[in-house]
Design an enzyme around this catalytic site. Structure first.
Site, PDB file in Angstrom:
ATOM      1  N   GLU A 113      38.160  35.243  46.950  1.00 62.12           N
ATOM      2  CA  GLU A 113      37.341  34.797  48.088  1.00 62.12           C
ATOM      3  C   GLU A 113      38.139  34.833  49.377  1.00 62.12           C
ATOM      4  O   GLU A 113      37.607  35.125  50.449  1.00 62.12           O
ATOM      5  CB  GLU A 113      36.793  33.383  47.798  1.00 62.12           C
ATOM      6  CG  GLU A 113      35.725  33.421  46.715  1.00 62.12           C
ATOM      7  CD  GLU A 113      35.586  32.158  45.900  1.00 62.12           C
ATOM      8  OE1 GLU A 113      36.118  31.097  46.295  1.00 62.12           O
ATOM      9  OE2 GLU A 113      34.940  32.230  44.831  1.00 62.12           O
ATOM     10  N   GLU A 116      41.269  36.741  37.441  1.00 61.47           N
ATOM     11  CA  GLU A 116      39.891  36.351  37.716  1.00 61.47           C
ATOM     12  C   GLU A 116      39.068  37.579  38.086  1.00 61.47           C
ATOM     13  O   GLU A 116      39.089  38.022  39.241  1.00 61.47           O
ATOM     14  CB  GLU A 116      39.840  35.361  38.886  1.00 61.47           C
ATOM     15  CG  GLU A 116      40.617  34.092  38.658  1.00 61.47           C
ATOM     16  CD  GLU A 116      40.090  32.934  39.498  1.00 61.47           C
ATOM     17  OE1 GLU A 116      39.825  31.879  38.913  1.00 61.47           O
ATOM     18  OE2 GLU A 116      39.917  33.096  40.721  1.00 61.47           O
ATOM     19  N   LYS A 144      37.333  24.523  45.461  1.00 64.96           N
ATOM     20  CA  LYS A 144      36.790  25.347  46.556  1.00 64.96           C
ATOM     21  C   LYS A 144      36.289  24.438  47.687  1.00 64.96           C
ATOM     22  O   LYS A 144      36.860  23.378  47.891  1.00 64.96           O
ATOM     23  CB  LYS A 144      35.704  26.292  46.017  1.00 64.96           C
ATOM     24  CG  LYS A 144      36.210  27.118  44.816  1.00 64.96           C
ATOM     25  CD  LYS A 144      35.327  28.269  44.445  1.00 64.96           C
ATOM     26  CE  LYS A 144      35.932  29.028  43.268  1.00 64.96           C
ATOM     27  NZ  LYS A 144      35.133  30.182  42.836  1.00 64.96           N
ATOM     28  N   HIS A 151      43.363  34.255  46.030  1.00 64.65           N
ATOM     29  CA  HIS A 151      42.019  34.171  45.457  1.00 64.65           C
ATOM     30  C   HIS A 151      41.135  35.250  46.074  1.00 64.65           C
ATOM     31  O   HIS A 151      41.227  35.532  47.267  1.00 64.65           O
ATOM     32  CB  HIS A 151      41.418  32.783  45.699  1.00 64.65           C
ATOM     33  CG  HIS A 151      40.228  32.524  44.833  1.00 64.65           C
ATOM     34  ND1 HIS A 151      38.993  33.069  45.092  1.00 64.65           N
ATOM     35  CD2 HIS A 151      40.096  31.824  43.681  1.00 64.65           C
ATOM     36  CE1 HIS A 151      38.147  32.694  44.145  1.00 64.65           C
ATOM     37  NE2 HIS A 151      38.797  31.937  43.267  1.00 64.65           N
ATOM     38  N   ASN A 159      39.800  24.481  40.586  1.00 67.62           N
ATOM     39  CA  ASN A 159      39.761  24.923  41.982  1.00 67.62           C
ATOM     40  C   ASN A 159      38.451  24.401  42.547  1.00 67.62           C
ATOM     41  O   ASN A 159      37.387  24.943  42.249  1.00 67.62           O
ATOM     42  CB  ASN A 159      39.817  26.462  42.033  1.00 67.62           C
ATOM     43  CG  ASN A 159      39.631  27.004  43.439  1.00 67.62           C
ATOM     44  OD1 ASN A 159      39.597  26.256  44.408  1.00 67.62           O
ATOM     45  ND2 ASN A 159      39.502  28.316  43.546  1.00 67.62           N
ATOM     46  N   GLY A 211      31.625  32.552  39.343  1.00 67.91           N
ATOM     47  CA  GLY A 211      30.414  31.876  39.799  1.00 67.91           C
ATOM     48  C   GLY A 211      29.133  32.579  39.406  1.00 67.91           C
ATOM     49  O   GLY A 211      28.059  32.269  39.905  1.00 67.91           O
ATOM     50  N   SER A 266      33.652  31.780  35.434  1.00 60.97           N
ATOM     51  CA  SER A 266      32.599  31.189  34.589  1.00 60.97           C
ATOM     52  C   SER A 266      33.149  30.651  33.269  1.00 60.97           C
ATOM     53  O   SER A 266      32.492  30.727  32.231  1.00 60.97           O
ATOM     54  CB  SER A 266      31.475  32.198  34.333  1.00 60.97           C
ATOM     55  OG  SER A 266      30.886  32.579  35.558  1.00 60.97           O
TER      56      SER A 266
HETATM   57  P1  13P Z   1      33.891  29.690  38.507  1.00 61.69           P
HETATM   58  O1  13P Z   1      34.549  28.943  37.383  1.00 61.69           O
HETATM   59  O2  13P Z   1      32.937  28.854  39.289  1.00 61.69           O
HETATM   60  O3  13P Z   1      33.315  30.997  38.035  1.00 61.69           O
HETATM   61  O4  13P Z   1      35.055  30.057  39.545  1.00 61.69           O
HETATM   62  C1  13P Z   1      36.229  30.624  39.088  1.00 61.69           C
HETATM   63  C2  13P Z   1      37.209  30.636  40.188  1.00 61.69           C
HETATM   64  O5  13P Z   1      37.050  31.354  41.158  1.00 61.69           O
HETATM   65  C3  13P Z   1      38.358  29.733  40.098  1.00 61.69           C
HETATM   66  O6  13P Z   1      39.306  30.021  41.070  1.00 61.69           O
END
Ligand code: 13P
Length: 252
Positions: free
Chosen positions: A98, A168, A11, A96, A9, A174, A214
């Site tokens: 976010e 997740e 982002k 997601h 992803n 992150g 992560s």
């Molecule tokens: P990270 O791998 O940067 O922690 O992000 C995970 C994520 O949100 C994938 O959709």
């Protein structure tokens, strides 16, 4: 047998040229050494059409990170599921944390998005997961169950076959703070049991459940070794070919 999947992803990272570069690099790396799992890259909308022309879709699947909750029309700035599909993409990430948190995507909105994605022939990587506060209050099971019930348990069994679940935990995204493999396995097994209660054991056994948060080359082997962890949804570590390939190689 359910699929093992490593999905990236991106982002809101990479301009068009950088994205093309990364897609080319990954395509070459995987042509040279066939992966032992399905690989998917989910990119910003603007990359999709170009990246679709670059990659070998038999080795790398392509996905968007979102799509609209409306079919078409006067919705300035939105991108429909049909438009995503027309680029050559096969997947879309929905739900997601976010998007839920920063763009106020409710279970009802996500339900519409999921239906439109499926109606347009896309597979959905549907994200669920609890916040740190919820984990500390030991509410993670209730949270993921409610997220499934709120947006995907309205689907028929046939439709649900096109859903990949990504667990997740928000506190691991992150932050560099990964769930331990035991913590992840415990909730993945729970998620599978909830799917089994709704759709039956066979459907649950055929559903891929990815871990995200992560995840990197150093912890992927331990996570992927767990029976109910079928791969990963990778953020930061999907932005460099070598890092992402390192995670794909965890299936070797
Ligand atoms: P990270 O791998 O940067 O922690 O992000 C995970 C994520 O949100 C994938 O959709």
């Amino acid at each position: 047998m359910r699929k093992k999947i490593v999905a990236g992803n991106w982002k809101m990272n990479k301009n068009l040229q950088e994205g093309i570069e990364l897609a080319k690099e990954l395509n070459e790396a995987l042509a040279a050494e066939k992966p032992n799992c399905d690989v998917v890259i989910c990119t910003p909308f603007i990359h999709l059409a170009k990246v679709s022309d670059i990659i070998n879709h038999e080795v790398i699947g392509l996905g968007a990170e979102n799509c609209a909750d409306k079919e078409k029309g006067a919705f300035t700035g939105e991108v429909s599921a049909e438009m995503v599909k027309s680029t050559g993409a096969e997947y879309v990430i929905l739900g997601h944390s976010e998007r839920r948190e920063y763009y106020n995507e409710t279970p009802e909105i996500l339900k519409e998005k999921v239906l439109l994605a499926l109606a347009n022939g896309l597979k959905v990587i549907f994200c669920i997961g609890e916040s740190l506060e919820q984990r500390e209050a030991n509410q993670q099971n209730e949270v993921v169950k409610a997220e499934l019930e709120g947006s995907v348990f309205n689907l028929s069994e046939e439709q649900f076959a096109n859903i990949v679940i990504a667990y997740e935990p928000i506190w691991a995204i992150g932050t560099g703070k990964t769930a331990t493999s035991d913590q992840a396995e415990e909730i993945h097994a729970y998620i599978r049991s909830v799917i089994a209660d709704k759709y039956g054991k066979e459907v649950a056994e055929n559903t891929s459940i990815l871990y995200g948060g992560s995840c990197k080359a150093s912890n992927a082997p331990e996570l992927f070794a767990k029976p109910d962890i079928d791969g990963g949804l990778i953020g930061g570590a999907s932005l460099k070919c070598a890092d992402f390939k390192g995670i794909i190689d965890a299936w070797k």
